[in-house]
Motif scaffolding. Structure first.
Motif, PDB file in Angstrom:
ATOM      1  N   PHE A 247      42.661  46.535  49.312  1.00 37.87           N
ATOM      2  CA  PHE A 247      43.147  45.686  50.401  1.00 37.87           C
ATOM      3  C   PHE A 247      41.991  45.047  51.162  1.00 37.87           C
ATOM      4  O   PHE A 247      42.044  43.874  51.525  1.00 37.87           O
ATOM      5  CB  PHE A 247      44.021  46.510  51.356  1.00 37.87           C
ATOM      6  N   ILE A 248      40.927  45.824  51.406  1.00 39.69           N
ATOM      7  CA  ILE A 248      39.759  45.285  52.113  1.00 39.69           C
ATOM      8  C   ILE A 248      39.116  44.151  51.316  1.00 39.69           C
ATOM      9  O   ILE A 248      38.692  43.136  51.867  1.00 39.69           O
ATOM     10  CB  ILE A 248      38.736  46.408  52.389  1.00 39.69           C
ATOM     11  N   PHE A 272      47.976  39.328  43.836  1.00 41.42           N
ATOM     12  CA  PHE A 272      47.890  40.628  44.488  1.00 41.42           C
ATOM     13  C   PHE A 272      49.012  41.550  44.019  1.00 41.42           C
ATOM     14  O   PHE A 272      48.778  42.729  43.709  1.00 41.42           O
ATOM     15  CB  PHE A 272      47.952  40.453  46.003  1.00 41.42           C
ATOM     16  N   ILE A 273      50.218  41.030  43.968  1.00 37.77           N
ATOM     17  CA  ILE A 273      51.373  41.847  43.551  1.00 37.77           C
ATOM     18  C   ILE A 273      51.206  42.314  42.113  1.00 37.77           C
ATOM     19  O   ILE A 273      51.421  43.494  41.785  1.00 37.77           O
ATOM     20  CB  ILE A 273      52.683  41.052  43.723  1.00 37.77           C
ATOM     21  N   ILE A 274      50.800  41.390  41.227  1.00 37.66           N
ATOM     22  CA  ILE A 274      50.659  41.744  39.804  1.00 37.66           C
ATOM     23  C   ILE A 274      49.551  42.781  39.611  1.00 37.66           C
ATOM     24  O   ILE A 274      49.752  43.806  38.940  1.00 37.66           O
ATOM     25  CB  ILE A 274      50.378  40.485  38.965  1.00 37.66           C
ATOM     26  N   VAL A 275      48.383  42.523  40.202  1.00 36.73           N
ATOM     27  CA  VAL A 275      47.243  43.435  40.019  1.00 36.73           C
ATOM     28  C   VAL A 275      47.530  44.788  40.640  1.00 36.73           C
ATOM     29  O   VAL A 275      47.237  45.830  40.044  1.00 36.73           O
ATOM     30  CB  VAL A 275      45.960  42.818  40.613  1.00 36.73           C
ATOM     31  N   GLN A 276      48.115  44.792  41.841  1.00 37.25           N
ATOM     32  CA  GLN A 276      48.423  46.058  42.503  1.00 37.25           C
ATOM     33  C   GLN A 276      49.459  46.851  41.708  1.00 37.25           C
ATOM     34  O   GLN A 276      49.369  48.087  41.600  1.00 37.25           O
ATOM     35  CB  GLN A 276      48.929  45.793  43.919  1.00 37.25           C
ATOM     36  N   THR A 277      50.435  46.155  41.139  1.00 33.54           N
ATOM     37  CA  THR A 277      51.443  46.825  40.321  1.00 33.54           C
ATOM     38  C   THR A 277      50.829  47.426  39.054  1.00 33.54           C
ATOM     39  O   THR A 277      51.098  48.579  38.702  1.00 33.54           O
ATOM     40  CB  THR A 277      52.563  45.842  39.937  1.00 33.54           C
ATOM     41  N   LEU A 278      49.987  46.630  38.387  1.00 40.29           N
ATOM     42  CA  LEU A 278      49.318  47.139  37.179  1.00 40.29           C
ATOM     43  C   LEU A 278      48.403  48.314  37.517  1.00 40.29           C
ATOM     44  O   LEU A 278      48.330  49.289  36.761  1.00 40.29           O
ATOM     45  CB  LEU A 278      48.515  46.015  36.523  1.00 40.29           C
ATOM     46  N   LYS A 279      47.716  48.218  38.640  1.00 41.37           N
ATOM     47  CA  LYS A 279      46.808  49.300  39.054  1.00 41.37           C
ATOM     48  C   LYS A 279      47.586  50.578  39.351  1.00 41.37           C
ATOM     49  O   LYS A 279      47.230  51.660  38.881  1.00 41.37           O
ATOM     50  CB  LYS A 279      46.032  48.863  40.291  1.00 41.37           C
ATOM     51  N   GLY A 280      48.656  50.447  40.151  1.00 42.82           N
ATOM     52  CA  GLY A 280      49.387  51.635  40.575  1.00 42.82           C
ATOM     53  C   GLY A 280      50.252  52.257  39.514  1.00 42.82           C
ATOM     54  O   GLY A 280      50.423  53.481  39.482  1.00 42.82           O
TER      55      GLY A 280
END
Length: 343
Positions: A247-248, A272-280
């Motif tokens: 996030f930072i 952001f949504i795609i990368v965060q979803t793939l990461k999590g």
């Protein structure tokens, strides 16, 4: 009775505030540097092993490894300094243009005003700035103390790292030598498994950070965010901080995207949504669960709980701690089975 005594002990312990203060001091002065030292130890451990296999003594090998690690870090910073300076100059110019472009600022603020109470935000920031100026001397002393504390912490990290590299191979032997004979096998197996767990976790975190930075770099190139390499490098560094690091790393790109219009902002939100979803849901569970032999749901639950209770550092340390505790109980169970079988 045993359960009641345990809870009574916890209750009494909660009343001992001087112990809380002692634990807080020890955690800040030693525990945090120790965690970072262990992390760096597993990163540069392969280099130390190469030197020792070539005939160097543990002390010389540790000193050479640490020296090379410091010089490589300084060399990498120096090598990329011109590029980083150019990139930062570009970012500063873009942010300066944003502030100079009054029409753009007014347009953005008018749209933000529809959703946020801007006057209240302005008053809050003005109050914070006023309080900061009134406490300028206090803030200056805090900054000096913080700088001294940072340098002393870095020095302590280097000292701990040196001794880990020097005596890392003998730690198991030294611990088992002071353990009663009937527990030696259990302790030795636990230490060996814990070492594997910590090594797997550190390398796994590095893989997660690298995967995240690569995804961010590709996504920024696709949507046209400037300085993609610099921002992806920043993401790689901050990705070692669980959850909040990513996030930072999105703050400055978000400001630049806002200045480029709401179309670019929408693209960045999608990224952001795609990368965060793939990461999590893909990267972290796949890499860390395999590295630690922990179910992905357990991994996610542990990290979320640790963030709520102890912040980013607790989130970084909770998974290997859980895995080590799990190993201790499994080895105890194996030892009990063996004893019952022998009887």
């Amino acid at each position: 009775m045993i359960i009641n005594l345990v809870f009574l002990g916890i209750l009494f312990f909660g009343k001992m505030f001087f112990i809380h203060k002692l634990i807080n001091i020890l955690s800040k002065s030693f525990l945090i540097p120790f965690i970072f030292s262990v992390f760096l130890f597993y990163i540069i451990k392969p280099l130390n092993i190469i030197f020792m296999k070539n005939g160097l003594k543990p002390g010389s090998s540790a000193l050479l490894t640490l020296t090379l690690g410091v010089f490589i870090t300084i060399g990498a910073i120096t090598f990329f300094s011109n590029y980083i300076a150019t990139e930062f100059n570009g970012i500063i110019k873009e942010l300066t243009n944003i502030t100079k472009n009054q029409d753009s600022i007014n347009n953005i603020m008018n749209k933000i005003n529809k959703f946020l109470p801007s006057q209240d935000i302005y008053k809050t920031f003005a109050k914070i700035a006023n309080n900061y100026m009134q406490d300028f001397v206090h803030n200056l002393m805090f900054t000096v103390n913080y700088t001294i504390h940072t340098f002393s912490t870095l020095f302590l990290v280097l000292i701990i790292l040196f001794y880990l590299l020097k005596d890392g191979a003998n730690i198991k032997t030294k611990i088992t030598s002071i353990v009663p004979k009937k527990y030696k096998e259990f302790v030795l197996k636990t230490l060996i498994e814990s070492n594997k767990i910590l090594e797997a976790y550190v390398t796994g975190q590095a893989k997660v950070a690298l995967s995240l930075s690569i995804m961010i770099y590709i996504a920024y190139k696709i949507i046209g965010i400037p300085n993609a390499l610099l921002f992806s490098s920043l993401t790689f560094i901050l990705a070692f901080i669980p959850f909040i690091g990513f996030f930072i790393s999105m703050i400055i790109p978000s400001i630049i995207a806002l200045s480029m219009g709401f179309v670019m902002t929408g693209k960045l939100v999608i990224v952001f949504i795609i990368v965060q979803t793939l990461k999590g849901r893909v990267v972290v569970p796949a890499i860390m669960s395999r590295a630690m032999d922990i179910h992905p749901l357990t991994d996610i639950f542990l990290v979320i709980s640790a963030v709520a209770l102890g912040g980013p550092l607790a989130a970084f340390a909770v998974v290997p701690i859980y895995a080590i505790i799990k190993t201790i109980f499994s080895k105890l169970y194996e030892c009990n089975l063996i004893k019952k079988h022998n009887k």
